[in-house]
Motif scaffolding. Structure first.
Motif, PDB file in Angstrom:
ATOM      1  N   SER A 105       0.814  -1.219   0.000  1.00 13.10           N
ATOM      2  CA  SER A 105       0.000   0.000   0.000  1.00 13.10           C
ATOM      3  C   SER A 105       0.846   1.268   0.000  1.00 13.10           C
ATOM      4  CB  SER A 105      -0.914   0.009   1.222  1.00 13.10           C
ATOM      5  OG  SER A 105      -0.179   0.282   2.411  1.00 13.10           O
ATOM      6  N   GLY A 106       2.153   1.116   0.072  1.00 14.30           N
ATOM      7  CA  GLY A 106       3.023   2.283   0.103  1.00 14.30           C
ATOM      8  C   GLY A 106       3.765   2.436   1.405  1.00 14.30           C
ATOM      9  N   GLY A 107       3.512   1.508   2.330  1.00 14.12           N
ATOM     10  CA  GLY A 107       4.255   1.525   3.588  1.00 14.12           C
ATOM     11  C   GLY A 107       4.049   2.766   4.419  1.00 14.12           C
ATOM     12  N   PRO A 108       2.839   2.972   5.010  1.00 17.41           N
ATOM     13  CA  PRO A 108       2.600   4.142   5.854  1.00 17.41           C
ATOM     14  C   PRO A 108       3.666   4.291   6.929  1.00 17.41           C
ATOM     15  CG  PRO A 108       0.577   2.933   5.486  1.00 17.41           C
ATOM     16  CD  PRO A 108       1.677   2.084   4.929  1.00 17.41           C
ATOM     17  N   ALA A 109       4.105   5.508   7.138  1.00 16.50           N
ATOM     18  CA  ALA A 109       5.178   5.769   8.102  1.00 16.50           C
ATOM     19  C   ALA A 109       4.644   5.666   9.522  1.00 16.50           C
ATOM     20  CB  ALA A 109       5.776   7.155   7.851  1.00 16.50           C
ATOM     21  N   ALA A 110       4.891   4.548  10.156  1.00 16.69           N
ATOM     22  CA  ALA A 110       4.492   4.330  11.544  1.00 16.69           C
ATOM     23  C   ALA A 110       5.249   3.116  12.050  1.00 16.69           C
ATOM     24  CB  ALA A 110       2.987   4.104  11.656  1.00 16.69           C
ATOM     25  N   ARG A 111       5.471   3.064  13.348  1.00 19.70           N
ATOM     26  CA  ARG A 111       6.083   1.876  13.928  1.00 19.70           C
ATOM     27  C   ARG A 111       5.091   0.720  13.794  1.00 19.70           C
ATOM     28  NH1 ARG A 111       6.405   3.506  18.447  1.00 19.70           N
ATOM     29  NH2 ARG A 111       5.270   2.151  19.889  1.00 19.70           N
ATOM     30  N   GLN A 112       5.556  -0.416  13.323  1.00 15.87           N
ATOM     31  CA  GLN A 112       4.663  -1.542  13.087  1.00 15.87           C
ATOM     32  C   GLN A 112       4.969  -2.682  14.050  1.00 15.87           C
ATOM     33  OE1 GLN A 112       3.903  -2.811   9.035  1.00 15.87           O
ATOM     34  NE2 GLN A 112       4.696  -0.872   8.226  1.00 15.87           N
ATOM     35  N   VAL A 113       3.897  -3.322  14.508  1.00 14.99           N
ATOM     36  CA  VAL A 113       3.986  -4.520  15.326  1.00 14.99           C
ATOM     37  C   VAL A 113       3.167  -5.593  14.634  1.00 14.99           C
ATOM     38  CG1 VAL A 113       3.338  -5.610  17.499  1.00 14.99           C
ATOM     39  CG2 VAL A 113       4.350  -3.334  17.513  1.00 14.99           C
ATOM     40  N   ALA A 114       3.798  -6.722  14.313  1.00 15.94           N
ATOM     41  CA  ALA A 114       3.113  -7.839  13.663  1.00 15.94           C
ATOM     42  C   ALA A 114       3.017  -8.987  14.669  1.00 15.94           C
ATOM     43  CB  ALA A 114       3.860  -8.279  12.419  1.00 15.94           C
ATOM     44  N   LEU A 115       1.804  -9.357  15.025  1.00 18.24           N
ATOM     45  CA  LEU A 115       1.584 -10.370  16.038  1.00 18.24           C
ATOM     46  C   LEU A 115       1.436 -11.746  15.422  1.00 18.24           C
ATOM     47  CD1 LEU A 115      -1.016  -8.457  18.253  1.00 18.24           C
ATOM     48  CD2 LEU A 115       1.477  -8.557  18.536  1.00 18.24           C
ATOM     49  N   SER A 116       1.798 -12.764  16.191  1.00 24.30           N
ATOM     50  CA  SER A 116       1.638 -14.148  15.759  1.00 24.30           C
ATOM     51  C   SER A 116       1.073 -14.950  16.918  1.00 24.30           C
ATOM     52  CB  SER A 116       2.983 -14.739  15.330  1.00 24.30           C
ATOM     53  OG  SER A 116       2.834 -16.056  14.864  1.00 24.30           O
ATOM     54  N   ALA A 117       0.104 -15.815  16.613  1.00 23.59           N
ATOM     55  CA  ALA A 117      -0.530 -16.568  17.687  1.00 23.59           C
ATOM     56  C   ALA A 117      -0.875 -17.970  17.216  1.00 23.59           C
ATOM     57  CB  ALA A 117      -1.789 -15.853  18.167  1.00 23.59           C
ATOM     58  N   ALA A 118      -0.056 -18.940  17.592  1.00 25.17           N
ATOM     59  CA  ALA A 118      -0.332 -20.333  17.275  1.00 25.17           C
ATOM     60  C   ALA A 118      -0.777 -21.106  18.507  1.00 25.17           C
ATOM     61  CB  ALA A 118       0.905 -21.002  16.675  1.00 25.17           C
ATOM     62  N   SER A 119      -0.766 -20.444  19.663  1.00 19.72           N
ATOM     63  CA  SER A 119      -1.091 -21.116  20.911  1.00 19.72           C
ATOM     64  C   SER A 119      -1.657 -20.104  21.897  1.00 19.72           C
ATOM     65  CB  SER A 119       0.166 -21.755  21.519  1.00 19.72           C
ATOM     66  OG  SER A 119       1.111 -20.735  21.874  1.00 19.72           O
ATOM     67  N   LEU A 120      -2.227 -20.600  22.986  1.00 17.98           N
ATOM     68  CA  LEU A 120      -2.728 -19.701  24.030  1.00 17.98           C
ATOM     69  C   LEU A 120      -1.590 -18.874  24.607  1.00 17.98           C
ATOM     70  CD1 LEU A 120      -5.287 -21.953  25.960  1.00 17.98           C
ATOM     71  CD2 LEU A 120      -5.759 -20.157  24.279  1.00 17.98           C
ATOM     72  N   GLU A 121      -0.432 -19.485  24.780  1.00 18.74           N
ATOM     73  CA  GLU A 121       0.698 -18.750  25.332  1.00 18.74           C
ATOM     74  C   GLU A 121       1.086 -17.597  24.422  1.00 18.74           C
ATOM     75  OE1 GLU A 121       3.595 -17.226  27.599  1.00 18.74           O
ATOM     76  OE2 GLU A 121       2.087 -18.719  28.194  1.00 18.74           O
ATOM     77  N   GLN A 122       1.061 -17.803  23.120  1.00 16.28           N
ATOM     78  CA  GLN A 122       1.394 -16.715  22.205  1.00 16.28           C
ATOM     79  C   GLN A 122       0.314 -15.628  22.207  1.00 16.28           C
ATOM     80  OE1 GLN A 122       2.502 -17.997  18.280  1.00 16.28           O
ATOM     81  NE2 GLN A 122       4.230 -19.210  19.006  1.00 16.28           N
ATOM     82  N   ILE A 123      -0.931 -16.015  22.434  1.00 18.66           N
ATOM     83  CA  ILE A 123      -1.984 -15.004  22.580  1.00 18.66           C
ATOM     84  C   ILE A 123      -1.713 -14.151  23.814  1.00 18.66           C
ATOM     85  CG2 ILE A 123      -4.442 -14.637  23.034  1.00 18.66           C
ATOM     86  CD1 ILE A 123      -5.002 -17.137  21.350  1.00 18.66           C
ATOM     87  N   PHE A 124      -1.340 -14.793  24.907  1.00 16.05           N
ATOM     88  CA  PHE A 124      -1.014 -14.033  26.123  1.00 16.05           C
ATOM     89  C   PHE A 124       0.192 -13.130  25.890  1.00 16.05           C
ATOM     90  CE2 PHE A 124      -2.887 -17.895  28.469  1.00 16.05           C
ATOM     91  CZ  PHE A 124      -4.151 -17.344  28.438  1.00 16.05           C
ATOM     92  N   GLN A 125       1.153 -13.620  25.131  1.00 17.02           N
ATOM     93  CA  GLN A 125       2.318 -12.795  24.823  1.00 17.02           C
ATOM     94  C   GLN A 125       1.933 -11.596  23.954  1.00 17.02           C
ATOM     95  OE1 GLN A 125       5.411 -12.974  26.086  1.00 17.02           O
ATOM     96  NE2 GLN A 125       4.577 -14.630  27.370  1.00 17.02           N
ATOM     97  N   SER A 126       0.946 -11.767  23.088  1.00 13.17           N
ATOM     98  CA  SER A 126       0.455 -10.643  22.287  1.00 13.17           C
ATOM     99  C   SER A 126      -0.169  -9.577  23.171  1.00 13.17           C
ATOM    100  CB  SER A 126      -0.580 -11.144  21.262  1.00 13.17           C
ATOM    101  OG  SER A 126       0.011 -11.992  20.309  1.00 13.17           O
ATOM    102  N   ILE A 127      -0.907 -10.005  24.177  1.00 11.12           N
ATOM    103  CA  ILE A 127      -1.492  -9.048  25.122  1.00 11.12           C
ATOM    104  C   ILE A 127      -0.396  -8.260  25.824  1.00 11.12           C
ATOM    105  CG2 ILE A 127      -2.840  -8.827  27.254  1.00 11.12           C
ATOM    106  CD1 ILE A 127      -4.432 -11.301  26.372  1.00 11.12           C
ATOM    107  N   LEU A 128       0.626  -8.977  26.279  1.00 11.73           N
ATOM    108  CA  LEU A 128       1.726  -8.306  26.981  1.00 11.73           C
ATOM    109  C   LEU A 128       2.494  -7.381  26.041  1.00 11.73           C
ATOM    110  CD1 LEU A 128       3.068 -11.309  29.107  1.00 11.73           C
ATOM    111  CD2 LEU A 128       1.627  -9.412  29.871  1.00 11.73           C
ATOM    112  N   ARG A 129       2.677  -7.811  24.798  1.00 11.67           N
ATOM    113  CA  ARG A 129       3.407  -6.979  23.827  1.00 11.67           C
ATOM    114  C   ARG A 129       2.675  -5.665  23.570  1.00 11.67           C
ATOM    115  NH1 ARG A 129       6.462  -7.583  19.008  1.00 11.67           N
ATOM    116  NH2 ARG A 129       7.170  -5.480  18.470  1.00 11.67           N
ATOM    117  N   ILE A 130       1.368  -5.753  23.357  1.00 16.38           N
ATOM    118  CA  ILE A 130       0.603  -4.530  23.111  1.00 16.38           C
ATOM    119  C   ILE A 130       0.596  -3.642  24.347  1.00 16.38           C
ATOM    120  CG2 ILE A 130      -1.721  -3.628  22.655  1.00 16.38           C
ATOM    121  CD1 ILE A 130      -2.171  -6.006  20.814  1.00 16.38           C
TER     122      ILE A 130
END
Length: 314
Positions: A105-130
């Motif tokens: 899309s042109g790469g909007p200028a902003a810090r990007q966070v890309a989350l990954s969740a294959a398990s409940l633990e990774q979902i919890f880690q996404s919460i902590l990351r945000i």
């Protein structure tokens, strides 16, 4: 801070952290809590998704082979919104906007966070990351603890009952057995999962695998489909010549569910999903029952005709 979330689960997490006021844009799929739909939608499907599940699958596969996008990202709109943080997902190239879609899309200028969740633990880690990204680490830790306690409560309640066999389908044409965190939720709800693999991507299966598994319960929750859209998949499954012979069909234990909000979303509805599975497998209800709202059980073959005859001939 100004946030554009292009991932429905991340939008839920931001709001659960009581940071919803930071959101200035969302994806077309963000719908929970309901008020976020008032925010500008910064993405859209790149093709018609109102067609049959089989046609959707064919078009997705064609676009992946040809390198065409699955989503349109409105880069100019995002730039106009001037976000400090842009949230996408890196786990799956199909189910939500990825960093690659943003780049196109042109790469909007902003810090990007890309989350990954294959398990409940990774979902919890996404919460902590945000929570770290928005400066609310303590709220994030408290939120994770609350969700873990809620899941533990489901497990304690469900452990009192016999453990039935279950198959979870994430797509109907072709059949996909649900993976990722879905098997963990079935385990918490005291079910024995057939076909799906914990922590692995959901995978296509041959129809005969479902026939041979012959589970006591079958839950159909297609990715991205709400309950009404999921119910439209019933004829797709009933076309199999052996469908009526399945144990789950004969006993009236086939359930269609809201896959979009619950089974396929790695956000703040995972504990509710575990409660739904426990309700389906063992009866009862947590808080307000969700049957008829989030999921619906199909009558066994002949039940409607038998009921009609009973009414006609008392």
């Amino acid at each position: 801070m100004r946030i554009v979330s292009l991932l429905a689960s991340a939008t839920e997490i931001v709001c659960a952290l009581e940071a919803g006021a930071m959101l200035v844009g969302r994806s077309h799929e963000c719908d929970n809590p309901h008020w976020v739909k008032q925010l500008p939608a910064c993405s859209a499907p790149a093709f018609d998704v109102s067609v049959s599940s089989g046609d959707i699958d064919k078009e997705v596969r064609r676009r992946i082979r040809s390198g065409e996008p699955l989503y349109q990202v409105h880069g100019e709109l995002i730039r106009d919104l001037r976000p400090d943080l842009l949230i996408t997902q890196a786990h799956c190239a199909v189910c939500a906007v990825t960093p690659g879609d943003v780049l196109r899309s042109g790469g909007p200028a902003a810090r990007q966070v890309a989350l990954s969740a294959a398990s409940l633990e990774q979902i919890f880690q996404s919460i902590l990351r945000i929570s770290e990204e928005v400066g609310l680490e303590q709220r994030g830790k408290a939120l994770v603890e609350r969700e873990q306690q809620r899941l533990n409560a489901v497990g304690r309640w469900a452990a009192r009952f016999p453990r039935p066999t279950v198959v979870l389908l994430e797509w109907a044409d072709p059949l996909f057995a649900m993976g990722n965190w879905g098997p963990e939720l079935v385990e918490i709800a005291n079910g024995e999962l057939f076909l799906g693999q914990r922590g692995q991507y959901s995978a296509a299966i041959a129809p005969e695998q479902l026939r041979d598994a012959d589970p006591e319960y079958l839950i159909v929750a297609p990715c991205g489909f709400d309950l009404q859209r999921s119910l439209r998949e019933r004829p797709v499954l009933e076309r199999f010549p052996w469908w009526r012979e399945l144990r789950a069909v004969r006993k009236g234990n086939v359930v269609f569910a809201d896959g979009n909000l619950f089974f396929n979303r790695s956000g703040m509805t995972i504990s509710k999903t575990a409660e739904i599975i426990a309700e389906i497998l063992h009866g009862g209800a947590f808080d307000e029952g969700s049957e008829g709202v989030s999921w619906r059980r199909m009558e066994p073959p002949g039940a409607r005709e038998e009921r009609r005859m009973t009414v006609s001939h008392p």
